[in-house]
Design a protein around this motif. Structure first.
Motif, PDB file in Angstrom:
ATOM      1  N   ASN A  28       0.833  -1.206   0.000  1.00 42.63           N
ATOM      2  CA  ASN A  28       0.000   0.000   0.000  1.00 42.63           C
ATOM      3  C   ASN A  28       0.865   1.253   0.000  1.00 42.63           C
ATOM      4  O   ASN A  28       0.611   2.203  -0.758  1.00 42.63           O
ATOM      5  N   LEU A  29       1.880   1.277   0.869  1.00 42.06           N
ATOM      6  CA  LEU A  29       2.736   2.461   0.959  1.00 42.06           C
ATOM      7  C   LEU A  29       3.503   2.700  -0.328  1.00 42.06           C
ATOM      8  O   LEU A  29       3.680   3.848  -0.760  1.00 42.06           O
ATOM      9  N   MET A  30       3.940   1.641  -0.984  1.00 42.04           N
ATOM     10  CA  MET A  30       4.678   1.786  -2.231  1.00 42.04           C
ATOM     11  C   MET A  30       3.803   2.349  -3.356  1.00 42.04           C
ATOM     12  O   MET A  30       4.305   2.923  -4.316  1.00 42.04           O
ATOM     13  N   ASN A  31       2.486   2.180  -3.245  1.00 42.75           N
ATOM     14  CA  ASN A  31       1.564   2.619  -4.308  1.00 42.75           C
ATOM     15  C   ASN A  31       0.721   3.824  -3.898  1.00 42.75           C
ATOM     16  O   ASN A  31      -0.337   4.067  -4.470  1.00 42.75           O
ATOM     17  N   THR A  32       1.238   4.582  -2.941  1.00 42.39           N
ATOM     18  CA  THR A  32       0.499   5.755  -2.465  1.00 42.39           C
ATOM     19  C   THR A  32       0.176   6.718  -3.602  1.00 42.39           C
ATOM     20  O   THR A  32      -0.922   7.288  -3.679  1.00 42.39           O
ATOM     21  N   GLN A  33       1.100   6.914  -4.548  1.00 48.07           N
ATOM     22  CA  GLN A  33       0.918   7.863  -5.652  1.00 48.07           C
ATOM     23  C   GLN A  33       0.519   7.175  -6.958  1.00 48.07           C
ATOM     24  O   GLN A  33       0.479   7.822  -7.998  1.00 48.07           O
ATOM     25  N   THR A  34       0.247   5.886  -6.916  1.00 48.10           N
ATOM     26  CA  THR A  34      -0.124   5.168  -8.141  1.00 48.10           C
ATOM     27  C   THR A  34      -1.583   5.437  -8.489  1.00 48.10           C
ATOM     28  O   THR A  34      -2.484   5.155  -7.684  1.00 48.10           O
ATOM     29  N   GLU A  35      -1.811   6.009  -9.671  1.00 43.82           N
ATOM     30  CA  GLU A  35      -3.176   6.329 -10.079  1.00 43.82           C
ATOM     31  C   GLU A  35      -3.995   5.057 -10.279  1.00 43.82           C
ATOM     32  O   GLU A  35      -3.537   4.105 -10.922  1.00 43.82           O
ATOM     33  N   GLY A  36      -5.187   5.041  -9.717  1.00 49.29           N
ATOM     34  CA  GLY A  36      -6.078   3.904  -9.875  1.00 49.29           C
ATOM     35  C   GLY A  36      -5.848   2.785  -8.884  1.00 49.29           C
ATOM     36  O   GLY A  36      -6.578   1.783  -8.904  1.00 49.29           O
ATOM     37  N   TYR A  37      -4.839   2.947  -8.012  1.00 53.95           N
ATOM     38  CA  TYR A  37      -4.553   1.877  -7.055  1.00 53.95           C
ATOM     39  C   TYR A  37      -5.613   1.884  -5.958  1.00 53.95           C
ATOM     40  O   TYR A  37      -6.040   2.932  -5.472  1.00 53.95           O
ATOM     41  N   ASP A 555     -17.552  15.115  -5.526  1.00 51.10           N
ATOM     42  CA  ASP A 555     -18.063  14.651  -4.228  1.00 51.10           C
ATOM     43  C   ASP A 555     -18.004  13.127  -4.131  1.00 51.10           C
ATOM     44  O   ASP A 555     -17.587  12.576  -3.098  1.00 51.10           O
ATOM     45  N   ILE A 556     -18.433  12.460  -5.214  1.00 47.39           N
ATOM     46  CA  ILE A 556     -18.417  10.988  -5.197  1.00 47.39           C
ATOM     47  C   ILE A 556     -16.992  10.463  -5.161  1.00 47.39           C
ATOM     48  O   ILE A 556     -16.686   9.502  -4.442  1.00 47.39           O
ATOM     49  N   GLU A 557     -16.098  11.106  -5.917  1.00 51.75           N
ATOM     50  CA  GLU A 557     -14.707  10.659  -5.949  1.00 51.75           C
ATOM     51  C   GLU A 557     -14.037  10.853  -4.586  1.00 51.75           C
ATOM     52  O   GLU A 557     -13.235  10.018  -4.155  1.00 51.75           O
ATOM     53  N   ASN A 558     -14.377  11.962  -3.923  1.00 46.06           N
ATOM     54  CA  ASN A 558     -13.846  12.162  -2.565  1.00 46.06           C
ATOM     55  C   ASN A 558     -14.323  11.057  -1.636  1.00 46.06           C
ATOM     56  O   ASN A 558     -13.553  10.555  -0.809  1.00 46.06           O
ATOM     57  N   LEU A 559     -15.606  10.704  -1.782  1.00 41.85           N
ATOM     58  CA  LEU A 559     -16.142   9.603  -0.982  1.00 41.85           C
ATOM     59  C   LEU A 559     -15.434   8.302  -1.336  1.00 41.85           C
ATOM     60  O   LEU A 559     -15.067   7.513  -0.455  1.00 41.85           O
ATOM     61  N   ARG A 560     -15.226   8.101  -2.610  1.00 43.92           N
ATOM     62  CA  ARG A 560     -14.565   6.884  -3.069  1.00 43.92           C
ATOM     63  C   ARG A 560     -13.117   6.828  -2.587  1.00 43.92           C
ATOM     64  O   ARG A 560     -12.638   5.788  -2.134  1.00 43.92           O
ATOM     65  N   GLN A 561     -12.428   7.936  -2.676  1.00 43.25           N
ATOM     66  CA  GLN A 561     -11.037   7.966  -2.241  1.00 43.25           C
ATOM     67  C   GLN A 561     -10.895   7.783  -0.735  1.00 43.25           C
ATOM     68  O   GLN A 561      -9.871   7.287  -0.254  1.00 43.25           O
ATOM     69  N   GLY A 562     -11.951   8.188  -0.022  1.00 45.47           N
ATOM     70  CA  GLY A 562     -11.939   7.942   1.420  1.00 45.47           C
ATOM     71  C   GLY A 562     -11.928   6.462   1.743  1.00 45.47           C
ATOM     72  O   GLY A 562     -11.512   6.047   2.833  1.00 45.47           O
ATOM     73  N   VAL A 563     -12.394   5.647   0.782  1.00 39.57           N
ATOM     74  CA  VAL A 563     -12.410   4.192   0.972  1.00 39.57           C
ATOM     75  C   VAL A 563     -11.204   3.544   0.314  1.00 39.57           C
ATOM     76  O   VAL A 563     -10.483   2.748   0.920  1.00 39.57           O
ATOM     77  N   VAL A 564     -10.952   3.885  -0.955  1.00 37.93           N
ATOM     78  CA  VAL A 564      -9.910   3.184  -1.712  1.00 37.93           C
ATOM     79  C   VAL A 564      -8.543   3.831  -1.580  1.00 37.93           C
ATOM     80  O   VAL A 564      -7.531   3.184  -1.860  1.00 37.93           O
ATOM     81  N   GLY A 565      -8.508   5.118  -1.214  1.00 40.88           N
ATOM     82  CA  GLY A 565      -7.235   5.828  -1.172  1.00 40.88           C
ATOM     83  C   GLY A 565      -6.325   5.336  -0.058  1.00 40.88           C
ATOM     84  O   GLY A 565      -6.766   4.856   0.991  1.00 40.88           O
ATOM     85  N   VAL A 566      -5.023   5.477  -0.285  1.00 34.53           N
ATOM     86  CA  VAL A 566      -4.013   5.064   0.694  1.00 34.53           C
ATOM     87  C   VAL A 566      -3.578   6.277   1.499  1.00 34.53           C
ATOM     88  O   VAL A 566      -3.149   7.288   0.941  1.00 34.53           O
ATOM     89  N   SER A 567      -3.711   6.152   2.836  1.00 29.19           N
ATOM     90  CA  SER A 567      -3.241   7.197   3.746  1.00 29.19           C
ATOM     91  C   SER A 567      -1.906   6.756   4.330  1.00 29.19           C
ATOM     92  O   SER A 567      -1.820   5.710   4.986  1.00 29.19           O
ATOM     93  N   SER A 568      -0.868   7.538   4.096  1.00 29.42           N
ATOM     94  CA  SER A 568       0.463   7.175   4.598  1.00 29.42           C
ATOM     95  C   SER A 568       0.467   7.052   6.105  1.00 29.42           C
ATOM     96  O   SER A 568       1.063   6.111   6.673  1.00 29.42           O
ATOM     97  N   GLU A 571      -1.308   3.842   7.114  1.00 30.70           N
ATOM     98  CA  GLU A 571      -0.538   2.645   6.795  1.00 30.70           C
ATOM     99  C   GLU A 571       0.685   2.516   7.695  1.00 30.70           C
ATOM    100  O   GLU A 571       1.067   1.403   8.082  1.00 30.70           O
ATOM    101  N   LEU A 572       1.308   3.638   8.043  1.00 27.30           N
ATOM    102  CA  LEU A 572       2.448   3.581   8.971  1.00 27.30           C
ATOM    103  C   LEU A 572       1.995   3.118  10.354  1.00 27.30           C
ATOM    104  O   LEU A 572       2.707   2.342  11.022  1.00 27.30           O
ATOM    105  N   SER A 573       0.812   3.566  10.755  1.00 29.79           N
ATOM    106  CA  SER A 573       0.269   3.102  12.037  1.00 29.79           C
ATOM    107  C   SER A 573       0.014   1.603  11.987  1.00 29.79           C
ATOM    108  O   SER A 573       0.308   0.873  12.955  1.00 29.79           O
ATOM    109  N   ASN A 574      -0.545   1.131  10.849  1.00 32.45           N
ATOM    110  CA  ASN A 574      -0.775  -0.310  10.686  1.00 32.45           C
ATOM    111  C   ASN A 574       0.537  -1.088  10.717  1.00 32.45           C
ATOM    112  O   ASN A 574       0.631  -2.180  11.294  1.00 32.45           O
TER     113      ASN A 574
END
Length: 605
Positions: A28-37, A555-568, A571-574
């Motif tokens: 996940n951390l390696m693909n933080t900036q990967t579009e569509g990940y 608005d929908i993409e923000n909602l979507r990114q809240g689910v699919v997006g990677v938060s550094s 992930e560091l906490s995990n």
């Protein structure tokens, strides 16, 4: 002893599952900036239990550790569906707005050199001509201005036609891209199926590529899809199956004029362009029903491909594609009741034809931006050139001996050229490239006399070369060479002042509505202003819809990114959490090993 040894499995499974979790977190951390990940999550579950005791009522069980149930994508299916629907609608209106923004430039409305200037210069030239009709200087200036006017209108029309052809190319490119995306979805369906067949892992990275293809496809055409239990998807576009397991149904484009059944009517004339229609490659069935216009209520205003086709239209239009409502006869205008009734019969037949033409106009002309604009513009120019020609070369009807009537040049009312040798009656200013205004004939009139007359060559809708349409116009070469031929002089040599006065009066005359669906008749200036206002209203509507859809998508993409997006940070906490769990499992194994060693050593003594 078995119970003690069995406790080692708890620590071992802890090591394994936390190692998987660490690997997933690192991915996940390696693909933080990967579009569509899409962020991946490790789902843990209990391993099997064993019974260690029971009292007849209750069983006492001990667990054997933890296992990785699956590594799944963190996606919101409902957000995906909403995004793809709204993305398609945004693309539809964006494509149409871009067309309006482009064609507005052709009229110079945003650059300070608008077409209205060309109209105004022609009017000013007429005013100067009114002051000195018999001046060779003012005549030459007027004819030169008319030439500039024709050049300008032809430049605008050709720009619009060229833009239609460019849209044609874009449509072909969009169809090719749709097929490419279908191939991508099909390929990754197969890869996902192959990877997940054993039930060991989820092909999440493959799913990301497929989801990106589905997102892009949703912007091009109305898309629906069904996810099967085996991980593959079935994709439908415009309600037709497009991709299914192991198969893709491809699109193609065909030229509309080779398949006339797709249109009830069209006029290609010299502007003939083989407009493309997207069809299913094998069956040649059209992808879109062009008899049914897109609407928000039916949720059919979706996809850039459809937006491009609504911008382009299906043919190159002219003024004949705009129906003109017939005037109802008035009884007072006829000498007898029988004549009036005959006129009413003809009027009713003309009205029936008008209703059919209006239905055609509302289906195939007005909804399409460029097609509608070409027709509107040609209506204006046609009215201007025929209006001036009819004043310079007035016509009248005469009855022949056989009872029929013909339209001829009214030589008594027409002006003459100026100067000796130029006394020709009725020389028109604007001519058709291949059709003369008159053909000389010798006829027998109703009174029995034989007369040589100039018979007017009528305009015919089915014969482009007979039309005073923009691309068929040019300024009379005779007048360019000899301005004295302009028929503004009487037999006595004095100025035919009324001729110029009548031409100037055209600018104040109401001649047509901007649309057959409008009730307000306009003069030349009001018509042009209304035409540009109509175009601007389209642009405003499309832009408003596009901006609204863009906000919805955001608005929908923000909602979507809240689910699919990677938060550094997350992930560091995990990673810290899983590292601690890994270390705890390691220490647990060490403790159990020490216990076993102690028992062995103790029993060994």
């Amino acid at each position: 002893m078995s119970g003690t040894m069995g406790r080692l499995s708890i620590g071992i499974t802890g090591l394994q599952t936390n190692q998987y979790a660490l690997n997933t977190t690192a991915h996940n951390l390696m693909n933080t900036q990967t579009e569509g990940y899409t962020r991946q999550q490790v789902m843990l579950t209990d391993r099997t239990y064993r019974t260690i005791a029971h009292n007849g009522i209750t069983q006492y069980k001990a667990g054997l550790g933890v296992v990785t149930a699956e590594i799944q994508q963190a996606r919101d299916t409902f957000a995906d569906v909403a995004y793809r629907t709204e993305n398609g609608r945004w693309s539809y209106y964006k494509a149409q707005y871009e067309t309006v923004a482009e064609v507005e430039n052709y009229f110079g409305e945003l650059e300070g050199q608008d077409f209205n200037t060309a109209m105004n210069e022609l009017w000013l030239s007429l005013q100067e001509l009114q002051k000195e009709s018999n001046s060779i200087v003012t005549r030459s200036s007027f004819i030169s201005t008319a030439q500039t006017f024709v050049d300008r209108v032809q430049e605008i029309r050709q720009s619009l036609i060229s833009y239609q052809r460019n849209l044609n190319t874009e449509i072909k490119s969009e169809v090719d891209r749709i097929n490419e995306l279908g191939k991508t979805i099909l390929d990754y369906n197969d890869k996902i199926l192959a990877a997940e067949t054993g039930g060991v892992e989820n092909a999440n990275d493959y799913r990301d590529i497929r989801n990106a293809a589905l997102d892009e496809l949703s912007g091009l055409v109305k898309t629906e899809y069904v996810t099967n239990k085996d991980g593959t998807v079935e994709v439908y576009i415009e309600g037709n199956l497009f991709v299914t397991k192991g198969m893709q149904y491809k699109l193609d484009t065909i030229r509309i004029n080779e398949h006339e059944g797709y249109l009830a009517k069209y006029d290609f004339a010299t502007d003939a362009t083989d407009f493309l229609m997207p069809v299913w490659k094998d069956s040649q069935d059209p992808l879109f029903n062009i008899n049914k216009l897109p609407s928000t209520e039916a949720s059919t205003d979706v996809g850039a491909l459809k937006g491009l086709m609504m911008s382009r239209g299906y043919f190159v239009s002219d003024y004949t594609n705009v129906p003109q409502k017939p005037d109802k006869p008035l009884a007072d205008d006829y000498l007898s009741e029988a004549q009036y009734q005959d006129a009413m019969v003809k009027y009713e037949a003309d009205m029936n034809e008008y209703v059919e033409d209006l239905a055609y106009f509302n289906t195939y002309v007005e909804p399409y931006t460029v097609t509608n604009l070409l027709a509107q513009f040609d209506v204006l120019v046609h009215a201007m050139v025929t209006g001036m020609n009819d004043i310079l070369c007035p016509n009248k009807e005469v009855q022949l001996a056989d009872g029929s009537t013909i339209t001829i040049l009214d030589e008594d009312a027409a002006g003459l050229g100026m100067g000796s040798g130029n006394e020709y009656p009725g020389t028109e200013l604007f001519v058709r490239k291949s059709t003369p205004r008159y053909t000389e004939q010798t006829v027998v009139l109703a009174d029995g006399t034989t007369q040589t007359v100039q018979v007017f060559n009528e305009e015919k809708e089915d014969d482009f070369y007979s039309l005073y349409s923009i691309n068929n116009l040019e300024v009379n070469e005779k007048l360019l060479k000899n301005p004295s031929l302009l028929p503004l002089t009487r037999e006595t040599g004095e100025e035919a002042q009324k001729v110029v006065d009548n031409m100037l009066a055209l600018w104040d005359k109401k001649f047509a509505t901007v649309s057959p669906n409008s009730m307000i008749e306009c003069d030349f200036n009001d018509y042009y202003a209304g035409m540009i206002e109509d175009l601007a209203d389209r642009g405003f509507t499309y832009n408003s819809m596009s901006e609204t859809q863009q906000q919805t998508i955001t608005d929908i993409e923000n909602l979507r990114q809240g689910v699919v997006g990677v938060s550094s940070d997350e992930e560091l906490s995990n990673m810290i959490r899983f590292q601690h769990a890994y270390n705890a499992s390691s220490r647990y194994i060490t403790t159990v090993a020490e216990m076993i060693e102690h028992i062995i050593n103790t029993l060994g003594v």
